[in-house]
Write a protein that holds these residues in place. Sequence first.
Motif, PDB file in Angstrom:
ATOM      1  N   GLY A  70       0.796  -1.223   0.000  1.00  0.00           N
ATOM      2  CA  GLY A  70       0.000   0.000   0.000  1.00  0.00           C
ATOM      3  C   GLY A  70       0.825   1.267   0.000  1.00  0.00           C
ATOM      4  N   LYS A  71       2.147   1.120  -0.028  1.00  0.00           N
ATOM      5  CA  LYS A  71       3.032   2.280  -0.085  1.00  0.00           C
ATOM      6  C   LYS A  71       4.078   2.052  -1.175  1.00  0.00           C
ATOM      7  CE  LYS A  71       2.446   3.783   4.688  1.00  0.00           C
ATOM      8  NZ  LYS A  71       3.106   4.242   5.943  1.00  0.00           N
ATOM      9  N   ALA A  72       4.543   3.133  -1.777  1.00  0.00           N
ATOM     10  CA  ALA A  72       5.547   3.029  -2.830  1.00  0.00           C
ATOM     11  C   ALA A  72       6.466   4.238  -2.773  1.00  0.00           C
ATOM     12  CB  ALA A  72       4.873   2.942  -4.201  1.00  0.00           C
ATOM     13  N   GLU A  73       7.746   4.011  -3.032  1.00  0.00           N
ATOM     14  CA  GLU A  73       8.721   5.095  -3.035  1.00  0.00           C
ATOM     15  C   GLU A  73       9.684   4.884  -4.197  1.00  0.00           C
ATOM     16  OE1 GLU A  73      12.007   7.320  -0.133  1.00  0.00           O
ATOM     17  OE2 GLU A  73      10.605   5.846   0.683  1.00  0.00           O
ATOM     18  N   PHE A  74       9.929   5.953  -4.954  1.00  0.00           N
ATOM     19  CA  PHE A  74      10.760   5.852  -6.143  1.00  0.00           C
ATOM     20  C   PHE A  74      11.809   6.961  -6.144  1.00  0.00           C
ATOM     21  CE2 PHE A  74       6.490   4.325  -7.210  1.00  0.00           C
ATOM     22  CZ  PHE A  74       6.764   3.058  -7.708  1.00  0.00           C
ATOM     23  N   VAL A 107       2.159   1.945 -10.189  1.00  0.00           N
ATOM     24  CA  VAL A 107       1.548   1.949  -8.863  1.00  0.00           C
ATOM     25  C   VAL A 107       0.143   1.378  -8.953  1.00  0.00           C
ATOM     26  CG1 VAL A 107       2.902   3.963  -8.130  1.00  0.00           C
ATOM     27  CG2 VAL A 107       0.655   4.304  -9.181  1.00  0.00           C
ATOM     28  N   SER A 108      -0.501   1.240  -7.801  1.00  0.00           N
ATOM     29  CA  SER A 108      -1.884   0.759  -7.749  1.00  0.00           C
ATOM     30  C   SER A 108      -2.771   1.791  -7.068  1.00  0.00           C
ATOM     31  CB  SER A 108      -1.957  -0.564  -6.978  1.00  0.00           C
ATOM     32  OG  SER A 108      -1.274  -1.590  -7.661  1.00  0.00           O
ATOM     33  N   LYS A 109      -4.040   1.761  -7.423  1.00  0.00           N
ATOM     34  CA  LYS A 109      -5.000   2.649  -6.788  1.00  0.00           C
ATOM     35  C   LYS A 109      -4.984   2.419  -5.275  1.00  0.00           C
ATOM     36  CE  LYS A 109      -9.845   4.086  -6.885  1.00  0.00           C
ATOM     37  NZ  LYS A 109     -11.198   3.847  -7.456  1.00  0.00           N
ATOM     38  N   GLY A 110      -4.942   3.510  -4.526  1.00  0.00           N
ATOM     39  CA  GLY A 110      -4.883   3.434  -3.069  1.00  0.00           C
ATOM     40  C   GLY A 110      -3.481   3.550  -2.506  1.00  0.00           C
ATOM     41  N   ASP A 111      -2.461   3.406  -3.345  1.00  0.00           N
ATOM     42  CA  ASP A 111      -1.080   3.492  -2.855  1.00  0.00           C
ATOM     43  C   ASP A 111      -0.749   4.898  -2.359  1.00  0.00           C
ATOM     44  OD1 ASP A 111      -0.539   0.877  -3.420  1.00  0.00           O
ATOM     45  OD2 ASP A 111       0.733   1.252  -5.165  1.00  0.00           O
ATOM     46  N   GLU A 112      -0.003   4.958  -1.269  1.00  0.00           N
ATOM     47  CA  GLU A 112       0.609   6.205  -0.832  1.00  0.00           C
ATOM     48  C   GLU A 112       1.993   6.278  -1.460  1.00  0.00           C
ATOM     49  OE1 GLU A 112       0.636   6.369   3.407  1.00  0.00           O
ATOM     50  OE2 GLU A 112      -1.506   5.893   3.586  1.00  0.00           O
ATOM     51  N   ASN A 153      10.585  16.377  -3.264  1.00  0.00           N
ATOM     52  CA  ASN A 153      10.077  15.098  -2.766  1.00  0.00           C
ATOM     53  C   ASN A 153       8.548  15.120  -2.652  1.00  0.00           C
ATOM     54  OD1 ASN A 153      12.836  15.810  -1.052  1.00  0.00           O
ATOM     55  ND2 ASN A 153      12.830  13.753  -1.932  1.00  0.00           N
ATOM     56  N   PRO A 154       7.860  15.063  -3.784  1.00  0.00           N
ATOM     57  CA  PRO A 154       6.402  15.060  -3.732  1.00  0.00           C
ATOM     58  C   PRO A 154       5.858  13.743  -3.174  1.00  0.00           C
ATOM     59  CG  PRO A 154       7.144  14.633  -5.962  1.00  0.00           C
ATOM     60  CD  PRO A 154       8.370  14.946  -5.164  1.00  0.00           C
ATOM     61  N   TYR A 155       4.679  13.823  -2.579  1.00  0.00           N
ATOM     62  CA  TYR A 155       4.015  12.627  -2.063  1.00  0.00           C
ATOM     63  C   TYR A 155       2.513  12.802  -2.261  1.00  0.00           C
ATOM     64  CZ  TYR A 155       3.537  15.834   1.888  1.00  0.00           C
ATOM     65  OH  TYR A 155       3.268  16.940   2.666  1.00  0.00           O
ATOM     66  N   PHE A 156       1.841  11.733  -2.560  1.00  0.00           N
ATOM     67  CA  PHE A 156       0.400  11.789  -2.833  1.00  0.00           C
ATOM     68  C   PHE A 156      -0.181  10.386  -2.775  1.00  0.00           C
ATOM     69  CE2 PHE A 156       2.990  12.342  -6.706  1.00  0.00           C
ATOM     70  CZ  PHE A 156       2.771  11.126  -7.329  1.00  0.00           C
ATOM     71  N   THR A 157      -1.499  10.313  -2.691  1.00  0.00           N
ATOM     72  CA  THR A 157      -2.212   9.033  -2.687  1.00  0.00           C
ATOM     73  C   THR A 157      -2.920   8.864  -4.021  1.00  0.00           C
ATOM     74  OG1 THR A 157      -2.548   9.152  -0.291  1.00  0.00           O
ATOM     75  CG2 THR A 157      -3.981   7.654  -1.537  1.00  0.00           C
ATOM     76  N   ILE A 158      -2.835   7.680  -4.595  1.00  0.00           N
ATOM     77  CA  ILE A 158      -3.469   7.399  -5.884  1.00  0.00           C
ATOM     78  C   ILE A 158      -4.958   7.144  -5.659  1.00  0.00           C
ATOM     79  CG2 ILE A 158      -3.464   5.918  -7.916  1.00  0.00           C
ATOM     80  CD1 ILE A 158      -0.906   7.543  -7.569  1.00  0.00           C
ATOM     81  N   ASN A 159      -5.778   8.083  -6.126  1.00  0.00           N
ATOM     82  CA  ASN A 159      -7.225   7.977  -5.917  1.00  0.00           C
ATOM     83  C   ASN A 159      -7.996   7.978  -7.233  1.00  0.00           C
ATOM     84  OD1 ASN A 159      -7.368   7.877  -3.044  1.00  0.00           O
ATOM     85  ND2 ASN A 159      -6.879  10.065  -2.975  1.00  0.00           N
ATOM     86  N   GLN A 160      -7.438   7.342  -8.257  1.00  0.00           N
ATOM     87  CA  GLN A 160      -8.120   7.306  -9.552  1.00  0.00           C
ATOM     88  C   GLN A 160      -7.985   5.921 -10.163  1.00  0.00           C
ATOM     89  OE1 GLN A 160      -4.831  10.191 -10.855  1.00  0.00           O
ATOM     90  NE2 GLN A 160      -5.635   9.475 -12.832  1.00  0.00           N
ATOM     91  N   PRO A 161      -8.846   5.612 -11.142  1.00  0.00           N
ATOM     92  CA  PRO A 161      -8.834   4.274 -11.741  1.00  0.00           C
ATOM     93  C   PRO A 161      -7.576   4.008 -12.566  1.00  0.00           C
ATOM     94  CG  PRO A 161     -10.916   5.422 -12.147  1.00  0.00           C
ATOM     95  CD  PRO A 161      -9.964   6.437 -11.636  1.00  0.00           C
ATOM     96  N   ALA A 162      -7.439   2.766 -13.004  1.00  0.00           N
ATOM     97  CA  ALA A 162      -6.304   2.344 -13.822  1.00  0.00           C
ATOM     98  C   ALA A 162      -6.201   3.192 -15.084  1.00  0.00           C
ATOM     99  CB  ALA A 162      -6.464   0.873 -14.195  1.00  0.00           C
ATOM    100  N   ALA A 163      -4.961   3.529 -15.445  1.00  0.00           N
ATOM    101  CA  ALA A 163      -4.732   4.363 -16.623  1.00  0.00           C
ATOM    102  C   ALA A 163      -3.257   4.332 -16.999  1.00  0.00           C
ATOM    103  CB  ALA A 163      -5.166   5.804 -16.363  1.00  0.00           C
ATOM    104  N   THR A 164      -2.965   4.670 -18.246  1.00  0.00           N
ATOM    105  CA  THR A 164      -1.604   4.901 -18.705  1.00  0.00           C
ATOM    106  C   THR A 164      -1.393   6.405 -18.810  1.00  0.00           C
ATOM    107  OG1 THR A 164      -1.455   2.794 -19.910  1.00  0.00           O
ATOM    108  CG2 THR A 164       0.041   4.554 -20.591  1.00  0.00           C
ATOM    109  N   LEU A 165      -0.554   6.945 -17.946  1.00  0.00           N
ATOM    110  CA  LEU A 165      -0.294   8.381 -17.878  1.00  0.00           C
ATOM    111  C   LEU A 165       1.182   8.613 -18.204  1.00  0.00           C
ATOM    112  CD1 LEU A 165      -2.181   8.897 -14.495  1.00  0.00           C
ATOM    113  CD2 LEU A 165      -3.147   8.999 -16.797  1.00  0.00           C
TER     114      LEU A 165
END
Length: 378
Positions: A70-74, A107-112, A153-165
Amino acid sequence: MKKNRIWYFALTVSLILLIIYVGYLFINRNERIQDKTMGVEVPSIVSNQKQIGNKLPIPPLLEDKNPESGKAEFDLTVQYGETEFFEGHKTETLGYNGDYLGPIIKVSKGDEVKINVENTLSEMTTVHWHGLEVPAEMNGGPHQTIDPKSSWNPYFTINQPAATLWYHPHLLGKTGEQVYKGLAGLFYIEDEESKNLNLPKDHGVNDIPIVVQDKRFTKDGDIPYELDMRDTMNGFMGDTVLINGAINPELDIKSELVRLRILNGSNARTYDFSFSDNTPFYQIASDGGFLEKSIEMTHVTLAPAERAEILVDFSDYKVGDKVTFKDAKDNLMTINIVEESNQKVDIPKKLVSSERENVLKPRVTLMQAFTSQKLALM
């Protein structure tokens, strides 16, 4: 009285001729619109497009540094590079974590999500998450500059459906040049629905990223970003097309269902993609994510910054067959069938629920172009 009749007759004839002339201009303009942008002729693709291609480079998936679910860092480094577009000629370029373009962030929807961006350039830049729904202070627009030799160092939560951005700079006065020199990368979002769909998901094997760009090469293989008046008004267009940084590359695949995630990463050129044998394919996603259902077509048009995901069924092809990926009449990439596959996958007709948030339906889109200053509506 006779003079009045002559005058009225002359006026009537003049009006008729004027109407015919305006009609001619309008019809002629519509006939030319596919070959022009804002009334300016699109530069033709030059002969070096026909050079023998290399294997298609596949941008790697960027490693997630955070093992917690549920968390990701790059880590993302903006850097100078050298790229050999032509054998024996090294070109000065820009890239993320490499010489040219950038890795794919998945990433996946819901990931921080946290992304550590380091700017090693001697000039400012930004990193804009194109299509991501994030707070304004994390968006990476022109107001969020990263100074030379500094980090963000931006941080955000993924709150949108699957997509190629995708992600790219959005620096005031430098967007076009920095993207042109190579600063661009794809950003994938998955969700439960996309994971459950029976779609090709093997990265670089049957799930292929396709970043299409055009360049103006000098005889020495350089790509200077020098604008004339037409470029300033209408956007900078090259005369050589690259896919994932390669000219006329070759993609080796099995005889199976293949998913192409296509990004028009060019500054101003619009493409009309198809295949040499006019094989039909199915569009399954657009800029904001999956369509409600797959749509059969034989060509797809993408303006700058637009994306499309398509499924192409190669199951009836034989080993040794070749198909060319094209833009209108120009060949861009050769697809080689090099291995037989016994796996048969049906193309899903229904993709996502119509009640799903942000579900996309076919629609008319505005053309966009990178000008010398910014990504601007044309």
